[in-house]
Design a protein around this motif. Sequence first.
Motif, PDB file in Angstrom:
ATOM      1  N   PHE A 130      15.941  39.682  33.865  1.00 56.51           N
ATOM      2  CA  PHE A 130      14.507  39.460  33.760  1.00 56.51           C
ATOM      3  C   PHE A 130      13.814  40.467  32.851  1.00 56.51           C
ATOM      4  CE2 PHE A 130      10.341  40.467  35.618  1.00 56.51           C
ATOM      5  CZ  PHE A 130       9.692  39.292  35.262  1.00 56.51           C
ATOM      6  N   GLU A 131      14.359  41.676  32.756  1.00 55.02           N
ATOM      7  CA  GLU A 131      13.669  42.746  32.030  1.00 55.02           C
ATOM      8  C   GLU A 131      13.518  42.477  30.536  1.00 55.02           C
ATOM      9  OE1 GLU A 131      15.527  43.235  34.583  1.00 55.02           O
ATOM     10  OE2 GLU A 131      14.244  44.436  35.895  1.00 55.02           O
TER      11      GLU A 131
ATOM     12  N   LYS B 107      21.966  46.607  37.748  1.00 53.84           N
ATOM     13  CA  LYS B 107      20.652  47.149  37.449  1.00 53.84           C
ATOM     14  C   LYS B 107      20.339  48.340  38.353  1.00 53.84           C
ATOM     15  CE  LYS B 107      18.470  42.854  37.225  1.00 53.84           C
ATOM     16  NZ  LYS B 107      17.219  42.104  37.094  1.00 53.84           N
TER      17      LYS B 107
ATOM     18  N   TYR C 213       3.354  63.737  42.604  1.00 56.21           N
ATOM     19  CA  TYR C 213       2.159  63.115  42.032  1.00 56.21           C
ATOM     20  C   TYR C 213       0.897  63.756  42.590  1.00 56.21           C
ATOM     21  CZ  TYR C 213       4.983  59.231  40.239  1.00 56.21           C
ATOM     22  OH  TYR C 213       5.876  58.460  39.563  1.00 56.21           O
TER      23      TYR C 213
ATOM     24  N   LEU D 230      -5.334  53.411  33.952  1.00 55.94           N
ATOM     25  CA  LEU D 230      -3.885  53.174  33.967  1.00 55.94           C
ATOM     26  C   LEU D 230      -3.357  53.110  35.395  1.00 55.94           C
ATOM     27  CD1 LEU D 230      -2.343  55.283  31.098  1.00 55.94           C
ATOM     28  CD2 LEU D 230      -3.280  53.003  31.079  1.00 55.94           C
TER      29      LEU D 230
ATOM     30  N   PHE E 169      -3.424  57.275  36.523  1.00 57.20           N
ATOM     31  CA  PHE E 169      -1.990  56.983  36.614  1.00 57.20           C
ATOM     32  C   PHE E 169      -1.339  57.733  37.771  1.00 57.20           C
ATOM     33  CE2 PHE E 169       2.395  58.077  35.868  1.00 57.20           C
ATOM     34  CZ  PHE E 169       2.956  56.830  35.682  1.00 57.20           C
ATOM     35  N   LEU E 170      -1.675  59.034  37.879  1.00 56.76           N
ATOM     36  CA  LEU E 170      -1.014  59.848  38.908  1.00 56.76           C
ATOM     37  C   LEU E 170      -1.439  59.427  40.309  1.00 56.76           C
ATOM     38  CD1 LEU E 170      -1.252  63.341  37.205  1.00 56.76           C
ATOM     39  CD2 LEU E 170       0.822  62.024  37.612  1.00 56.76           C
ATOM     40  N   ILE E 171      -2.745  59.128  40.480  1.00 59.84           N
ATOM     41  CA  ILE E 171      -3.203  58.685  41.798  1.00 59.84           C
ATOM     42  C   ILE E 171      -2.468  57.395  42.163  1.00 59.84           C
ATOM     43  CG2 ILE E 171      -5.179  57.767  43.069  1.00 59.84           C
ATOM     44  CD1 ILE E 171      -6.946  59.722  41.536  1.00 59.84           C
TER      45      ILE E 171
ATOM     46  N   GLY F 249       0.411  56.404  41.079  1.00 57.84           N
ATOM     47  CA  GLY F 249       1.817  56.708  41.355  1.00 57.84           C
ATOM     48  C   GLY F 249       2.030  57.122  42.795  1.00 57.84           C
ATOM     49  N   ALA F 250       1.127  57.977  43.297  1.00 57.96           N
ATOM     50  CA  ALA F 250       1.254  58.426  44.683  1.00 57.96           C
ATOM     51  C   ALA F 250       0.955  57.279  45.642  1.00 57.96           C
ATOM     52  CB  ALA F 250       0.311  59.598  44.944  1.00 57.96           C
TER      53      ALA F 250
ATOM     54  N   VAL G 209      17.983  46.457  30.782  1.00 56.73           N
ATOM     55  CA  VAL G 209      18.694  45.361  30.129  1.00 56.73           C
ATOM     56  C   VAL G 209      20.075  45.832  29.670  1.00 56.73           C
ATOM     57  CG1 VAL G 209      18.739  43.913  28.063  1.00 56.73           C
ATOM     58  CG2 VAL G 209      16.666  44.050  29.422  1.00 56.73           C
TER      59      VAL G 209
ATOM     60  N   THR H 231       7.325  49.511  54.753  1.00 57.95           N
ATOM     61  CA  THR H 231       8.673  49.605  55.314  1.00 57.95           C
ATOM     62  C   THR H 231       8.686  50.377  56.623  1.00 57.95           C
ATOM     63  OG1 THR H 231       9.050  51.572  53.995  1.00 57.95           O
ATOM     64  CG2 THR H 231       9.803  49.501  53.072  1.00 57.95           C
TER      65      THR H 231
ATOM     66  N   TRP I 229       0.275  46.632  34.723  1.00 56.79           N
ATOM     67  CA  TRP I 229       0.608  46.778  33.302  1.00 56.79           C
ATOM     68  C   TRP I 229       0.348  45.482  32.562  1.00 56.79           C
ATOM     69  CZ3 TRP I 229       0.352  51.514  32.697  1.00 56.79           C
ATOM     70  CH2 TRP I 229       1.036  52.445  33.480  1.00 56.79           C
TER      71      TRP I 229
ATOM     72  N   ASN J  72       4.317  51.758  49.968  1.00 57.64           N
ATOM     73  CA  ASN J  72       5.716  51.457  50.291  1.00 57.64           C
ATOM     74  C   ASN J  72       6.071  51.947  51.687  1.00 57.64           C
ATOM     75  OD1 ASN J  72       6.598  50.117  48.088  1.00 57.64           O
ATOM     76  ND2 ASN J  72       7.525  51.875  47.077  1.00 57.64           N
ATOM     77  N   TYR J  73       5.610  53.166  51.990  1.00 52.32           N
ATOM     78  CA  TYR J  73       5.906  53.731  53.307  1.00 52.32           C
ATOM     79  C   TYR J  73       5.335  52.848  54.404  1.00 52.32           C
ATOM     80  CZ  TYR J  73       5.015  56.422  57.474  1.00 52.32           C
ATOM     81  OH  TYR J  73       4.915  56.804  58.775  1.00 52.32           O
TER      82      TYR J  73
ATOM     83  N   VAL K 299      -1.867  65.763  40.452  1.00 48.76           N
ATOM     84  CA  VAL K 299      -3.243  65.311  40.264  1.00 48.76           C
ATOM     85  C   VAL K 299      -4.216  66.344  40.835  1.00 48.76           C
ATOM     86  CG1 VAL K 299      -3.513  63.836  42.305  1.00 48.76           C
ATOM     87  CG2 VAL K 299      -4.724  63.277  40.238  1.00 48.76           C
TER      88      VAL K 299
ATOM     89  N   ASP L 274       9.261  58.408  51.301  1.00 46.96           N
ATOM     90  CA  ASP L 274       8.236  57.983  50.360  1.00 46.96           C
ATOM     91  C   ASP L 274       7.158  59.054  50.172  1.00 46.96           C
ATOM     92  OD1 ASP L 274       9.110  55.447  49.529  1.00 46.96           O
ATOM     93  OD2 ASP L 274       8.600  54.641  51.498  1.00 46.96           O
ATOM     94  N   PHE L 275       6.825  59.751  51.268  1.00 48.45           N
ATOM     95  CA  PHE L 275       5.826  60.807  51.153  1.00 48.45           C
ATOM     96  C   PHE L 275       6.343  61.929  50.273  1.00 48.45           C
ATOM     97  CE2 PHE L 275       3.557  59.615  55.292  1.00 48.45           C
ATOM     98  CZ  PHE L 275       2.643  58.867  54.560  1.00 48.45           C
TER      99      PHE L 275
ATOM    100  N   LEU M  21       3.744  54.755  46.359  1.00 50.81           N
ATOM    101  CA  LEU M  21       4.775  55.232  47.283  1.00 50.81           C
ATOM    102  C   LEU M  21       4.275  55.233  48.714  1.00 50.81           C
ATOM    103  CD1 LEU M  21       5.979  58.001  44.898  1.00 50.81           C
ATOM    104  CD2 LEU M  21       7.392  56.163  45.779  1.00 50.81           C
ATOM    105  N   ILE M  22       2.983  55.571  48.884  1.00 54.98           N
ATOM    106  CA  ILE M  22       2.446  55.602  50.245  1.00 54.98           C
ATOM    107  C   ILE M  22       2.346  54.182  50.806  1.00 54.98           C
ATOM    108  CG2 ILE M  22       0.385  56.180  51.587  1.00 54.98           C
ATOM    109  CD1 ILE M  22       0.090  58.590  49.620  1.00 54.98           C
TER     110      ILE M  22
ATOM    111  N   ALA N 280       6.076  61.022  46.834  1.00 54.31           N
ATOM    112  CA  ALA N 280       4.684  60.999  46.380  1.00 54.31           C
ATOM    113  C   ALA N 280       4.148  62.413  46.164  1.00 54.31           C
ATOM    114  CB  ALA N 280       3.811  60.270  47.402  1.00 54.31           C
TER     115      ALA N 280
END
Lengths: 349, 302
Positions: free
Chosen positions: A318-319, B117, B281, A84, A147-149, A151-152, B108, A162, A277, A158-159, B285, B274-275, A155-156, B278
């Motif tokens: 779009f959703e 949104k 999570y 996942l 899934f959890l890995i 998820g983290a 939606v 940006t 997904w 993303n960091y 884990v 962001d950290f 975000l990392i 995170a």
Amino acid sequence: MVRKKLSSVFINSVGLIITLGIAFLIAIFLIFVLSSTPARTIYYFFIGPFTNKYYFGNMLNTAVPLVFTGLGIAIAFKSSIFNLGGEGQVYSGALIATVVCLSLPNANGYLGGALALISGLIAGSVLAGLSGFFKMKWGTNELISSFLISGAVVLIVNYFITGPLDDPGNSLLTTCAIAEQYHLLKIFPPSKLNISTFFGILSAGLVFFLMFYTHWGYEMRMCGLNREFSRYGGINVSTYLVMPMALSGALHGLAGGISILGTYHMCVKEFSFGMGWNGIAVALIAKNHPLGVIPAAIFFAYLDAGAKAAMLHSDVTFEIAAIVQSIIFYLVTAQAIYSFIKFRKRAPA
Amino acid sequence: MSENGFSLPLIHNTVGIMTPFLLAATGGLFTELTGMLNIALEGLMLIGAFFSVVFAAATGSLFLGILLGIISSMLVALLFGSISLYLKANIFISGLATNLLAAGLTVVLSFQLFGSKGVIRFENISKLPELRIPFLQKVPLLGDLLIGHNILVYLSWLCIILAAVVIYRTPFGLRIRGTGLSSPTITSLGLSPTGYRLKAILISGFTCGLAGAVLTLNLGAFVPNITSGRGWIALVVIYLGNKTPLGIVIASFVFGFAESISNYAQGAINIPADFILAFPYMITVSAMILYSVWRHYREYGK
């Protein structure tokens, strides 16, 4: 034998047609409820992707990464392993591929590009492989850990996009663009469709060969059917907790890398959201068959492109695609629908 | 006093922050005991979060908002449960479908109803009432930590106590546990394991709806994907709590503490946001892996 096989193909396709039919009916219903101009919205939702070359090519191009993620999920599901974490694996593969390209601005296009794709592949493979490894070693539930890995990791990544890798030259949330020589050759201008299409078809063939014509594939499928039985049969089952997971992650990482080199040419924040997904949905529609993944991916890309066209030209968001997708998820695994067809088919005889 | 200035508010916050985990895990405990891994907790929570705040704003009543939020979440749970149990869908996939449905539906609807949104603020929602008992508040330590939360926090305690009683002291609870241990036994008694599984899923819909309400009503706003993985963390909470009510309380406290530390760190230390996002999570884990290592060695020796 052949007849039996044909009849199972028949049942599967009828079940699938019913599923997709219901999903489309629900989409039409939603549009009628949500849109003030339902006819226009329905037109763009269903016909939009075919109205010009640009839309059509882009739709096919969206299908390419989905072929990879779909194949990744199909391998895992065939081995009864749940991955996942696709979202994080695609995204990190894309980031690593971008970083490799950016750090080799003057390298040869083929060599550097291959290196970037392989690095992305390895990144995905390691992320997913970790969950498989924990499962093998200590029995950690791979479904939750992947899934959890992921998820983290999302975000990392993303960091990095940006933060340290952000392109100071523009106000968008992206990294700098990769050098020209890494761009994959376009084959259907003006759309973004590129030669990665052939990589996708090739990969589906390779995975098909791996799963059905090799020793590894056989053992993987056996473990998927019954792990205890396989253990007694002398198969090294713990290997087949890690290997399908690592392969699955590798294909996800590759999907990320291909998207960067082929489509985006820079790592855009959250560009890959949904690819993981959707890969699950693609694998489910294909009933985890590697060759079925290609039409399933095109179908999903069509859904995606339709929703985007409807959003651009009409007043829905779009959703809607996500809702239709969830309906497909629900119905495609509903075994009762398939056994009902089977039952009906036998009844008259 | 100087030490209390830092650690007491932190623990006070933890008691508030752990509530969604605790509630979602309470419902998840029922499904877990019937032998299902319920990954739909996340989606059910999101449904509860969205509808409770929307209905609270529409009706002007917190109570009605919470009630309708819970009902919405239970309806989605009913959909999820019937498809998984009666149409024999793979429960992971239908769980994923539920999460997707929740994410899609909330966006939606928020686009349709409010034209946005993004974050939606509701100005006319009154704050959740807080429990203030002056003479108990004077009790050192306990008064500081346990008094002064909003009523949903106390409701979550009631839920877990009730869950413990139902699971261990009633025939219903016995049958729930029996379904997970050996569903053929339940069948042989003339009872329906499927029925108990569906009831367990409905209970998880109830508590997840409440958990979602805690998130949005505290804020007076709906943020897309406000649950941000809390349903998954609740699943891990159930594992770490060894599938017992007391264990769940302790595990929720640990995760609540982790989150309140990361909230604190956000203001105090210069870490990229962001950290910090995170962090839950990663904590989850790692906790899950450590737990499985511990279990592995306990079961198989060295």
